[in-house]
Write a protein that holds these residues in place. Structure first.
Motif, PDB file in Angstrom:
ATOM      1  N   LEU A   1       0.837  -1.194   0.000  1.00 36.75           N
ATOM      2  CA  LEU A   1       0.000   0.000   0.000  1.00 36.75           C
ATOM      3  C   LEU A   1       0.873   1.244   0.000  1.00 36.75           C
ATOM      4  CD1 LEU A   1      -2.793  -0.718   2.620  1.00 36.75           C
ATOM      5  CD2 LEU A   1      -3.056  -0.379   0.187  1.00 36.75           C
ATOM      6  N   GLN A   2       0.334   2.307  -0.548  1.00 38.00           N
ATOM      7  CA  GLN A   2       1.056   3.570  -0.578  1.00 38.00           C
ATOM      8  C   GLN A   2       0.647   4.485   0.577  1.00 38.00           C
ATOM      9  OE1 GLN A   2       3.501   4.094  -2.900  1.00 38.00           O
ATOM     10  NE2 GLN A   2       3.078   1.956  -3.354  1.00 38.00           N
ATOM     11  N   VAL A   3      -0.228   4.011   1.437  1.00 33.60           N
ATOM     12  CA  VAL A   3      -0.719   4.823   2.543  1.00 33.60           C
ATOM     13  C   VAL A   3      -0.517   4.077   3.853  1.00 33.60           C
ATOM     14  CG1 VAL A   3      -2.419   6.112   1.206  1.00 33.60           C
ATOM     15  CG2 VAL A   3      -3.050   3.933   2.194  1.00 33.60           C
ATOM     16  N   LYS A   4      -0.451   4.844   4.940  1.00 37.69           N
ATOM     17  CA  LYS A   4      -0.314   4.240   6.259  1.00 37.69           C
ATOM     18  C   LYS A   4      -1.614   3.540   6.631  1.00 37.69           C
ATOM     19  CE  LYS A   4       2.118   8.049   8.161  1.00 37.69           C
ATOM     20  NZ  LYS A   4       2.243   8.889   9.331  1.00 37.69           N
ATOM     21  N   THR A   5      -1.491   2.402   7.314  1.00 37.25           N
ATOM     22  CA  THR A   5      -2.691   1.682   7.720  1.00 37.25           C
ATOM     23  C   THR A   5      -2.668   1.300   9.190  1.00 37.25           C
ATOM     24  OG1 THR A   5      -1.735  -0.445   7.163  1.00 37.25           O
ATOM     25  CG2 THR A   5      -2.988   0.667   5.433  1.00 37.25           C
ATOM     26  N   ASP A   6      -1.625   1.685   9.896  1.00 34.53           N
ATOM     27  CA  ASP A   6      -1.480   1.207  11.265  1.00 34.53           C
ATOM     28  C   ASP A   6      -2.307   1.976  12.279  1.00 34.53           C
ATOM     29  OD1 ASP A   6      -0.007   3.499  10.968  1.00 34.53           O
ATOM     30  OD2 ASP A   6       1.755   2.767  12.012  1.00 34.53           O
TER      31      ASP A   6
ATOM     32  N   LEU B   1     -11.544   0.189  -1.210  1.00 33.70           N
ATOM     33  CA  LEU B   1     -12.261   1.242  -0.485  1.00 33.70           C
ATOM     34  C   LEU B   1     -11.390   1.813   0.623  1.00 33.70           C
ATOM     35  CD1 LEU B   1     -15.847  -0.276  -0.281  1.00 33.70           C
ATOM     36  CD2 LEU B   1     -15.071   1.614  -1.732  1.00 33.70           C
ATOM     37  N   LYS B   2     -10.693   0.938   1.321  1.00 28.53           N
ATOM     38  CA  LYS B   2      -9.789   1.359   2.401  1.00 28.53           C
ATOM     39  C   LYS B   2      -8.716   2.307   1.858  1.00 28.53           C
ATOM     40  CE  LYS B   2      -6.025  -0.835   4.896  1.00 28.53           C
ATOM     41  NZ  LYS B   2      -5.519  -2.139   5.361  1.00 28.53           N
ATOM     42  N   ARG B   3      -8.082   1.918   0.773  1.00 31.51           N
ATOM     43  CA  ARG B   3      -7.041   2.766   0.181  1.00 31.51           C
ATOM     44  C   ARG B   3      -7.575   4.155  -0.142  1.00 31.51           C
ATOM     45  NH1 ARG B   3      -3.371  -0.448  -4.177  1.00 31.51           N
ATOM     46  NH2 ARG B   3      -2.847  -2.240  -2.882  1.00 31.51           N
ATOM     47  N   GLN B   4      -8.778   4.196  -0.709  1.00 32.05           N
ATOM     48  CA  GLN B   4      -9.314   5.487  -1.121  1.00 32.05           C
ATOM     49  C   GLN B   4      -9.738   6.319   0.084  1.00 32.05           C
ATOM     50  OE1 GLN B   4      -8.563   6.056  -4.024  1.00 32.05           O
ATOM     51  NE2 GLN B   4      -9.539   7.998  -4.389  1.00 32.05           N
ATOM     52  N   VAL B   5     -10.307   5.683   1.106  1.00 32.66           N
ATOM     53  CA  VAL B   5     -10.662   6.409   2.329  1.00 32.66           C
ATOM     54  C   VAL B   5      -9.402   7.009   2.946  1.00 32.66           C
ATOM     55  CG1 VAL B   5     -11.449   6.145   4.728  1.00 32.66           C
ATOM     56  CG2 VAL B   5     -12.779   5.153   2.860  1.00 32.66           C
ATOM     57  N   LEU B   6      -8.355   6.216   3.072  1.00 29.58           N
ATOM     58  CA  LEU B   6      -7.116   6.713   3.666  1.00 29.58           C
ATOM     59  C   LEU B   6      -6.488   7.808   2.807  1.00 29.58           C
ATOM     60  CD1 LEU B   6      -5.599   3.375   5.013  1.00 29.58           C
ATOM     61  CD2 LEU B   6      -6.904   5.104   6.272  1.00 29.58           C
ATOM     62  N   HIS B   7      -6.609   7.670   1.499  1.00 25.97           N
ATOM     63  CA  HIS B   7      -6.118   8.709   0.586  1.00 25.97           C
ATOM     64  C   HIS B   7      -6.873  10.020   0.803  1.00 25.97           C
ATOM     65  CE1 HIS B   7      -4.838  10.672  -3.113  1.00 25.97           C
ATOM     66  NE2 HIS B   7      -6.108  10.850  -3.412  1.00 25.97           N
ATOM     67  N   LEU B   8      -8.194   9.939   0.913  1.00 28.40           N
ATOM     68  CA  LEU B   8      -8.996  11.144   1.134  1.00 28.40           C
ATOM     69  C   LEU B   8      -8.692  11.775   2.494  1.00 28.40           C
ATOM     70  CD1 LEU B   8     -12.406   9.971  -0.354  1.00 28.40           C
ATOM     71  CD2 LEU B   8     -10.790  11.609  -1.360  1.00 28.40           C
ATOM     72  N   ILE B   9      -8.484  10.955   3.493  1.00 30.64           N
ATOM     73  CA  ILE B   9      -8.112  11.484   4.808  1.00 30.64           C
ATOM     74  C   ILE B   9      -6.790  12.237   4.698  1.00 30.64           C
ATOM     75  CG2 ILE B   9      -7.369  10.879   7.150  1.00 30.64           C
ATOM     76  CD1 ILE B   9      -9.422   8.550   7.012  1.00 30.64           C
ATOM     77  N   ASP B  10      -5.805  11.615   4.043  1.00 32.14           N
ATOM     78  CA  ASP B  10      -4.492  12.258   3.872  1.00 32.14           C
ATOM     79  C   ASP B  10      -4.584  13.562   3.099  1.00 32.14           C
ATOM     80  OD1 ASP B  10      -3.057  10.386   5.271  1.00 32.14           O
ATOM     81  OD2 ASP B  10      -2.205   9.404   3.507  1.00 32.14           O
ATOM     82  N   ASN B  11      -5.427  13.605   2.068  1.00 35.92           N
ATOM     83  CA  ASN B  11      -5.507  14.788   1.203  1.00 35.92           C
ATOM     84  C   ASN B  11      -6.388  15.906   1.722  1.00 35.92           C
ATOM     85  OD1 ASN B  11      -3.698  13.846  -0.641  1.00 35.92           O
ATOM     86  ND2 ASN B  11      -5.231  13.164  -2.100  1.00 35.92           N
TER      87      ASN B  11
END
Length: 192
Positions: free
Chosen positions: A44-49, A156-166
């Motif tokens: 993944l390119q985003v943090k998930t921890d 969906l998880k990747r995109q949610v985390l992406h939106l949170i980051d952005n």
């Protein structure tokens, strides 16, 4: 190794990779000899921890072993990320007043959901006997259902985390993102 042990190993391996922030795919299941552990791991390119969903489901992914349990956990995990996906888009829409801007978000949501559905279908094909034409005679590996559910959840998880980051970073006009999810994972004990 028996089929049940192989399927259990594959399921546990797949769940472990998803929880650790990786996605996995499996070779097409054409025969007993071709059933093998996942062949590809995508980082993944985003943090998930630090999200409450992965934290809540961590133990479920480690303890689910029977196909029924694996499918149950995968479905509950997907439902959690679907709810979070809908929640973050509703939160984003609150920051726009013009119908055209809200319509852009709606189109984005619909388009991404179609993409997720197509990726899920592709994952199912990957677990299918592709030497047989699509239809009632085509068989799927026992991991097909959970693999397709997890593919949807992962995207969906990747995109949610992406939106949170952005959009919901510390100094953002959107403020801090508050996760909708407050559950306890799949609660496998209720199934057993």
């Amino acid at each position: 190794m028996s089929n049940a042990k192989i399927v259990s190993f594959i399921g546990v391996t797949l769940f472990t990779l998803v929880v650790s922030g990786c996605a996995a795919t499996n070779a097409s299941v054409h025969s007993e000899e071709e059933t093998a552990p996942p062949r590809t791991v995508k980082a993944l390119q985003v943090k998930t921890d630090d999200n409450p969903i992965d934290q809540a489901f961590g133990e479920d992914f480690e303890t689910a072993s029977a196909t029924t349990e694996i499918n149950y956990v995968a479905n509950a995990y997907l439902e959690a990320w679907e709810a979070e996906w809908n929640h973050i888009l509703a939160e984003l829409k609150k920051h726009y007043e013009h119908p055209e801007d809200i319509n852009t978000l709606t189109k984005y949501k619909n388009s991404y959901e179609k993409f997720v559905e197509q990726a899920s279908d592709l994952e199912t094909i990957d677990w299918s006997d592709t030497s047989v034409a699509p239809g009632p005679d085509r068989t799927e590996g026992t991991g097909a259902r959970s693999a397709s559910l997890l593919e949807e959840a992962e995207l969906l998880k990747r995109q949610v985390l992406h939106l949170i980051d952005n959009y919901f970073y510390d100094s953002s006009e959107y403020g801090e993102y508050i996760y909708l999810y407050q559950g306890n994972g799949a609660e496998l004990d209720l199934l057993r």
